[in-house]
Every structure is written in C-alpha cells, then in structure tokens.
Design an enzyme around this catalytic site. Structure first.
Site, PDB file in Angstrom:
ATOM      1  N   ARG A 286       0.802  -1.222   0.000  1.00 58.08           N
ATOM      2  CA  ARG A 286       0.000   0.000   0.000  1.00 58.08           C
ATOM      3  C   ARG A 286       0.837   1.275   0.000  1.00 58.08           C
ATOM      4  O   ARG A 286       0.468   2.257  -0.641  1.00 58.08           O
ATOM      5  CB  ARG A 286      -0.928  -0.004   1.219  1.00 58.08           C
ATOM      6  CG  ARG A 286      -1.983  -1.058   1.102  1.00 58.08           C
ATOM      7  CD  ARG A 286      -2.847  -1.156   2.324  1.00 58.08           C
ATOM      8  NE  ARG A 286      -3.849  -2.190   2.103  1.00 58.08           N
ATOM      9  CZ  ARG A 286      -4.712  -2.605   3.023  1.00 58.08           C
ATOM     10  NH1 ARG A 286      -4.700  -2.074   4.230  1.00 58.08           N
ATOM     11  NH2 ARG A 286      -5.591  -3.535   2.751  1.00 58.08           N
ATOM     12  N   HIS A 355      -6.123   5.255   6.174  1.00 57.86           N
ATOM     13  CA  HIS A 355      -6.889   4.028   6.370  1.00 57.86           C
ATOM     14  C   HIS A 355      -6.632   3.374   7.724  1.00 57.86           C
ATOM     15  O   HIS A 355      -7.540   2.841   8.335  1.00 57.86           O
ATOM     16  CB  HIS A 355      -6.503   3.058   5.249  1.00 57.86           C
ATOM     17  CG  HIS A 355      -7.205   1.739   5.299  1.00 57.86           C
ATOM     18  ND1 HIS A 355      -8.579   1.635   5.314  1.00 57.86           N
ATOM     19  CD2 HIS A 355      -6.735   0.459   5.308  1.00 57.86           C
ATOM     20  CE1 HIS A 355      -8.909   0.342   5.334  1.00 57.86           C
ATOM     21  NE2 HIS A 355      -7.822  -0.387   5.357  1.00 57.86           N
TER      22      HIS A 355
END
Lengths: 595, 253
Positions: A286, A355
């Site tokens: 990510r 996130h």
C-alpha cells in the site's frame, strides 16, 4: 454515581475486544467480564474491513513466507519475535472463527478459499466475499452472547481510566441514553478501542474512529509507539474516502492513469504481465502504490473531480460481471450507490486516503502495556507486527490473535491481583466526571468544536500526508498547539444530558488532538524515509544507523510530547533492500541461493 | 467571481425533533443547507450539526452502509441516511423522522435495547452438529451449502425492517423480521445442529405466526437479505415441526 465491580474490564467491542472477551470467558467462566462499547458492538469499525485475513493454508506456502512478507513489508521496523508468534497463530484463529460460523468463501470441494493480496508472496488471504470484517465482527458478537459471564455495556462512552497503586483498576464511563456516569472497577483492563484515522481529512474510517483508548493510555504515561506511520490506502472514493478493497486488485484489477496506462510499472513494480503476479504491479504494498499515485499527480497524469480531488482509475471491467458479483459485491454496490458507476462497464475513480493507524499503545508480545494491569490489542495497540507499513489482511488476523492473547493475559493478571478498592478509585471517577461536565457547561469563547476538527484534519493531511517535509510538519505541530489552546475555550450549544452528541464529539476531539500531536511530532523527529513515512527534504533514504528504532511519544501535560526511541527486535531477518516486482524477485532468488 | 454572483443551491430538511429535557412532544424543525450533487442525507445532517445546530442528535459511523447505525424515516420510508443521496429524492423539502415503531430517546435516536434482546434470544451462534477442535481443521462447506444461508448472514442489524413491519408496530414483542433472518442464517448452516432449539423460540404467539406476510420488510432491506423469505421458510418449518411432534415418541408437549 453508580459503581460496578468486575474482574476484567474491556473497553471497545470490535474484533479485538470481542475476541478478548470470549477468550477471558473461556479461560475462567467464574470471572465477571465487563465489555464496554461506545456503540452497539456490531457498529464497531471492524465491520468495514473488506478484503480478508491472512493465514497460511496452502501446501506450497509456509509460515516462513508469511513472516518474510510481513517483515519486508514493514521495512524491518517489526518486532520479529512477535511476527513469528503472530503468523503461527493466524490460521488456528481463522479456523476458530470458521467453527463459530464465519461464512468464509469456499472452493467447489468445500475447502477454504484464499485470494492474493498486496505484498504477499503466496495467496493466503481468507475472505468472506468482500465483507470479511463485517462477517468476522458479527460472528464474534453473536458468539459472545453465549457466555453469561460477559456483561455488556452497549453505548457507554469511556471518559477516563482509573489508576491506583501503579495499576489500572477500571474506568469511568458515561451512558448517553440515561445521561448517567458509572465507575467500573476491575482487576485488569484491556483497551481495544481501534485506530485514530479520523484525525486526517480524507479517510476510510467511521466517525467513531477517534483514538479514544490511545489518548487515555497516553495521558496516563503509557507511550504511543511508531505513531508517524499512518497508512494511506491507495484505492478510496474521492471526497468521502470510502474504501475500495485491495481485493479488487487481488482479484486482478488494474490501476490506470489519465492516459489509460498502468503507471505502476514506472515505480519499480513491473513487469506488466497478463495474469496477476504476486508482489508485482497492482499487488505491490500500500505505501508504494499510494506514493506512486502521488507522483503521478505531480506529473500531471491524474484526473480531477469537480470538487477538485485528483484521482486515477481502478479498472475491474475485464473481471466480468459474474466474478464481480461473486467476489466483490459490496464494491459494486458502493460504486453504484455513491458514484452511479457499474464497475463491470466503467472504471472507478480512486485516490489514496488515510486508512489505518499502524502505531499505537506500546505493548509487548503478551499485549501488556508499561502500566501494570493494562493491556491493549488491535488497532489501538502497537504490538510490533506492522512496522513502517502494514500488509493488507494482517490487521484482521491481529484482532483475533492478540485479542485472544489479551483475554488470556488479563485473566491471569486479574487472578493474581487484589480486588479493586472502591474509595480512592471512586473519587477519581467523580473527578473525571466533573471534568467532562465542566467542558460541557463552560461558557467558553463561543467557538464550535466542529471548526477545530476540520482545521485539525486539514493540517494533518497537509503536514503528515504521503510525502513529508520538516517545514510543513513543523507548521502542523504549531497548528495543533494552537488548536489545543482554542479547544480549552470552546462553547457547546448543548448542555443537556440525554444523547448529547455535541458533548461526546467534543470529548472525542480532545482525544484526537492529543493523538494527532503524537503523530505529527513523531513524524517530524524521524529524519529518514521508511515505509509509509516518506520525506522529500533531504532524508529520502532509510537510515538504519540512526532510525532502525521505534519512536515513543510520551505525553506532557500542557507541552509538546517528548519523543524517544526504543530498540527493534531482529531475530532472523537482517535489514535488507525492500523491493517488489522484478527486482524483488531477483533479490529473493539471490537470498535463496545464499541460504 | 464574487460570491454573491454564484447562486448557492440549497436543500431544506424538515426534521422531527424531540429533546426530552425541554420538549413535551416531538415537533418538526426546518433547516436549509447548501446542496451538492454527491451529498447524502447523512452529510446534510452533519452539515446542520456542524454549522447550524449542534444540538441535533443522530447515530452514524461508517458512511458506507455496513455498520447499520443511521437508519431513519426519509420521506416516510425507512432508509439508511448514508447511502440515500439527495439527488435521488424528489425535489422539495426532505422529511426526516426517527425510525417508526421504536421509542424515541431524542431527535433521531431511538431505543435499540429490545431489538438486541430479540437477536440474543434466538441462540445466534453455531451449536455444532459434530463438535471439532481447532487442530482438526475447518469444516467442509460447499458453495451450495454456503449459499443456503449466506444471504441471511448479510443482515447489518439496521432495524429498517422493524420500522417497516406493521405487525411489530402493533405488537412490540413480535420477534420480527431481522431476528427471523438471523435464526434462518444459523438454521440453514450445514455446520449447525441447533435447529430444534431455535424453532422452539418462534412457535409462540410472538413468534413466526404473527407475521401477516406484508413483505415490506424485504422491500426496505438495504442488503437484499429478504427477511420475508426467512419468515416464510420458518412458517413452513414451524408447521412441519408442529406436525412432527405428534408423530414423535412422546407426542405433543
């Protein structure tokens, strides 16, 4: 004020809190477990996890692989003994969830199915369509109802911990429904309150993810570790930040820039292959993908929404309507409901958003904090498995593995600890209630807390985003100090006691400002680039000599946090070059030939 | 461009307010907020709370229709505020009320405790047909066996179906559509052996037979769980079970 005494008190009833409660109830059914949650347990943010949970299950996979993927993925800032412990226990925990009814997706022969995920060498992500967190949470909640020793306090908001004799011995909680405070005393306390992603503007998190437990522990002298490592997820809805799971890419989705080009090949993630290849292109980690999207934006190769958010395309069209419906039904609903897009016929606009909070309350392998009797598990904790960059599908495993450990350990501690003594603790509870009542009723200078919250989220994004530089981080630190000053002088519109959400949001903002400050100062002080912490002001390289170390933010009342550093436990993987795609494969081959 | 030259489009929300400390009975309040094309009802409520009236209370969290917090009556229909977009509503003021059939605690916040008790009452967990240890590995469950209960496992407990149910409106003790769906979720699971125990909870007057088959519960479900189907399956099961009792040794209880 009501007073309730329990043996083990758990604050937070998401995945980690529920797993801890069940473990504690099974470890000793004679103990009373108080489970406090500020929302109904099934509203907890575990519910929004989509892609799945990692656990080695295929014959050609190994615990060694899961360990290496996790440690490399974390850019060697992981506690390696903890990672080893973790990967061994992931699969048994997933089987336990299966026995409790979790509707894992299956192969035609009825065996558990697994999917590919970013940064994972072999497919090992167990999934329940794209509602994995939802199903894990509901399975745990429903299973928890069969244990009579678990006494739930649904919709009770925690305002402080009760600490005496150097031990955590309870908490003060508030019921918005009745408007009453309660002191819950206990012989051991577990924090399982989740992350703090809402301190950033664009994020995937629910409104409840406000770092409550982190702030409470921090204010009582427990360090917050590695807080500079905030995870940006690369594929989120521009504007709202709603998540489009990594499983979109695990199932074969592509990321395209405005020219329809799979730009990840320009960022050391290639080669482009027809079929998805693990740890390559869209199956990279990510941090690298979010950074690549940021770079594309600077090169003018992204697109822009009418509201001014830049984006790239997540293209799922080639997967076909049938596969999308089977594997990614929630994603299809979200695209359709919110954006009017059918992913089978059009690409989805996506951009990175905050996130996951990879740092948290410092705990050891047994989930114990530095304060006796206080444990922490799940996103609120930093047990050491994520390092500088968490791999997708390692957080749901963390909930169950370390929730279980926390439940067991808290029971052990509770059995050896004397019963909580009411007197002093109740005085503390009254004092903490008086403090939050003071915030509610103070005259203040007339400013709304909502204004401060927006400014906090904006400055965090500006200073502590995907790429960072000292001048901007310093501005963020200064801005947070200013916001904390203004916070002391806010005025609430609502002074009533029943469902006063104006008040609860104000208390939460107090938590957020403390946690935000820990993030910003930890980021400013880390003068290197590692994982999700990337600098563009002369510290572009990883610096193992000075910064192969965990940051520890220590709270100071009325002053900036003090940042110190602690050692990283290296057992079998020496820090090396972190690479994906073709270079990653070459390095791995070289390492294998040496071994 | 000077601000005055840009006509700001607004939307009006008429919200049923009730503050127990000061209001004798619920009454509507009206708010106007700036309208954007991608705005949800939840975002409109948040705008009111952040900029116009901080005393407005409502539950919300995930913003993505999975946590089940923000169910309310929107233009008279039970819906989630987060995935109801203003652009999809008819022009004119939007009416917002708390979920029907539940006691109002304040503004849009209703009592949820009884609903949670209903869920707890139906043994909402696997009662293993053949107990197994973790070391023995997972149970086998084919995709067809999964499909037999999967849709019922998708319930997010948002309570919209209870707000839609005329029977629950008349009799708050009625077990209701959501709990019936959950019951069917476990009774339909190939790993489970607790069917009889659960069926025993729904024979009574507040059980499955209270349903008058209106079907509105399934219509309002945001997750296509189809609770009406769960209720129907359980009517069949309940009838069959009732019949079997006379054939079993020991007969009717």
């Amino acid at each position: 004020m009501d007073h309730i005494d329990a043996d083990v008190l758990i604050i937070g009833a998401g995945g980690a809190g529920l797993r801890a409660a069940i473990a504690a109830a099974e470890a000793d059914p004679s103990l009373t477990i108080a489970l406090v949650s500020k929302v109904l347990p099934m509203r907890s943010h575990t519910v929004a996890a989509e892609g799945g949970s990692a656990g080695v299950i295929q014959a050609h996979d190994s615990l060694e692989n899961h360990f290496n993927d996790t440690v490399h993925g974390g850019d060697w800032l992981c506690e390696q003994d903890v990672v080893e412990f973790f990967v061994e226990r992931c699969t048994p925990e997933l089987i336990q969830l299966e026995h409790w009814g979790c509707p894992w997706s299956r192969k035609p022969d009825g065996q558990i199915n697994v999917r590919a995920f970013g940064g994972m060498k072999i497919e090992r992500t167990w999934f329940a369509a794209d509602r994995s967190g939802f199903h894990i949470l509901h399975t745990l909640f429903q299973t928890s109802t069969k244990y009579p020793s678990i006494k739930r306090f649904d919709e009770y908001f925690c305002i402080d911990l009760l600490i005496d004799d150097g031990r955590a011995q309870g908490a003060t909680v508030f019921s918005p429904s009745t408007g009453e405070f309660t002191a819950i005393t206990a012989r051991a306390v577990i924090l399982a309150t989740g992350g703090a992603g809402r301190v950033f503007r664009q994020n995937t998190n629910g409104g409840i993810v406000t770092g409550d437990g982190m702030a409470l522990a921090y204010r009582h002298g427990v360090p917050l570790r590695d807080m500079e490592f905030m995870q940006y997820h690369p594929t989120c809805m521009p504007g709202t930040g709603i998540l489009f799971t990594e499983a979109c890419r695990g199932e074969g989705g592509h990321l395209l820039n405005k020219d329809g080009y799979r730009f990840l090949q320009d960022y050391g993630l290639g080669p482009v292959t027809a079929e998805p290849r693990n740890k390559t292109m869209e199956l990279g980690p990510r941090d690298r993908l979010s950074q690549a999207i940021w770079q594309e934006e600077r090169k003018g190769r992204t697109m822009t929404t009418p509201a001014g958010e830049s984006y790239v395309h997540l293209d799922l069209r080639h997967l076909g309507a049938a596969k999308l419906k089977e594997r990614l039904p929630l994603i299809c609903d979200l695209a359709e409901e919110f954006m009017g897009i059918d992913p089978a016929t059009a690409p989805i606009p996506v951009r990175p958003a905050v996130h996951y909070t990879m740092g948290g309350i410092e705990v050891d392998i047994r989930t114990a904090t530095t304060l006796a009797g206080l444990y922490a598990a799940g996103e609120c904790s930093s047990v050491g498995i994520h390092g500088a960059n968490r791999l997708g599908s390692n957080s749901l495993g963390e909930l169950t593995v370390f929730g279980h450990v926390a439940g067991d350990e808290a029971v052990k501690f509770a059995k050896g600890a004397p019963a909580a003594q009411g007197g002093k603790l109740l005085d503390q509870a009254k004092a903490s209630a008086a403090k939050v009542l003071g915030l509610r009723d103070q005259k203040g200078g007339g400013e709304r807390h909502a204004v401060l919250r927006k400014e906090m989220a904006t400055t965090m994004e500006k200073g502590c985003g995907i790429y960072r530089e000292a001048s901007e981080m310093q501005k963020t630190c200064d801005k947070l100090a200013e916001l904390k000053r203004r916070y002391r002088d806010i005025t609430l519109e609502d002074r009533s006691s029943v469902w006063n959400t104006d008040w609860i949001c104000a208390v939460e903002l107090g938590y957020q400002l403390d946690v935000a400050e820990a993030v910003a100062y930890s980021a400013l002080m880390r003068r290197e680039s590692r994982g999700a912490h990337q600098r563009i002001d002369g510290f572009e390289k990883r610096d193992d000599v000075n910064f192969l170390a965990h940051s520890l933010a220590n709270y100071r009342d009325g002053a900036a946090p003090e940042i110190s550093y602690g050692p990283v436990k290296i057992t079998k993987s020496q820090p090396g070059e972190r690479a994906y795609g073709a270079l990653g494969e070459a390095l791995e081959a070289k390492e294998a030939s040496h071994a | 461009m000077p601000e005055a030259a840009t006509a700001v489009k607004t939307v009006e929300l008429k919200i049923l307010r009730y503050r127990p400390a000061s209001d004798e009975r619920p009454a509507f309040g009206s708010f106007k907020v700036p309208y954007t094309e991608d705005m949800s009802v939840l975002e409109a409520l948040q705008t009111i709370k952040d900029t116009l009236d901080g005393t407005l209370s409502f539950r919300w969290s995930c913003r993505m229709a999975v946590c089940g917090s923000c169910g309310m009556m929107i233009n008279g229909k039970p819906q989630l505020a987060c995935n109801t977009l203003l652009r999809n509503l008819p022009p004119g003021p939007v009416t917002i009320e708390p979920l029907n059939n539940f006691p109002i605690e304040r503004d849009l916040v209703v009592s949820v405790g009884d609903f949670v008790k209903k869920i707890e009452s139906i043994y909402p967990y696997i009662i293993p047909k053949e107990p197994k240890t973790v070391a023995e590995g997972p149970y086998l469950q084919t995709p067809a066996q999964l499909a037999a209960y999967e849709s019922f496992s998708d319930c997010i407990n948002c309570m919209l179906c209870y707000a839609a149910c005329p029977q629950f409106g008349e009799n708050p003790n009625f077990i209701g559509p959501g709990a019936m769906a959950l019951l069917q979720r476990y009774n339909g699971d190939s790993r489970d052996g607790g069917q009889q125990k659960r069926l025993d909870t729904i024979h009574g007057e507040d059980g499955v037979w209270s349903c008058t088959a209106v079907g509105y519960c399934s219509e309002v479900c945001p997750k296509q769980v189809d609770p009406a189907n769960a209720v129907n399956q359980n009517k069949t099961n309940s009838a069959f079970d009732f019949f079997l009792r006379f054939l079993r040794p020991g007969g009717a209880r």
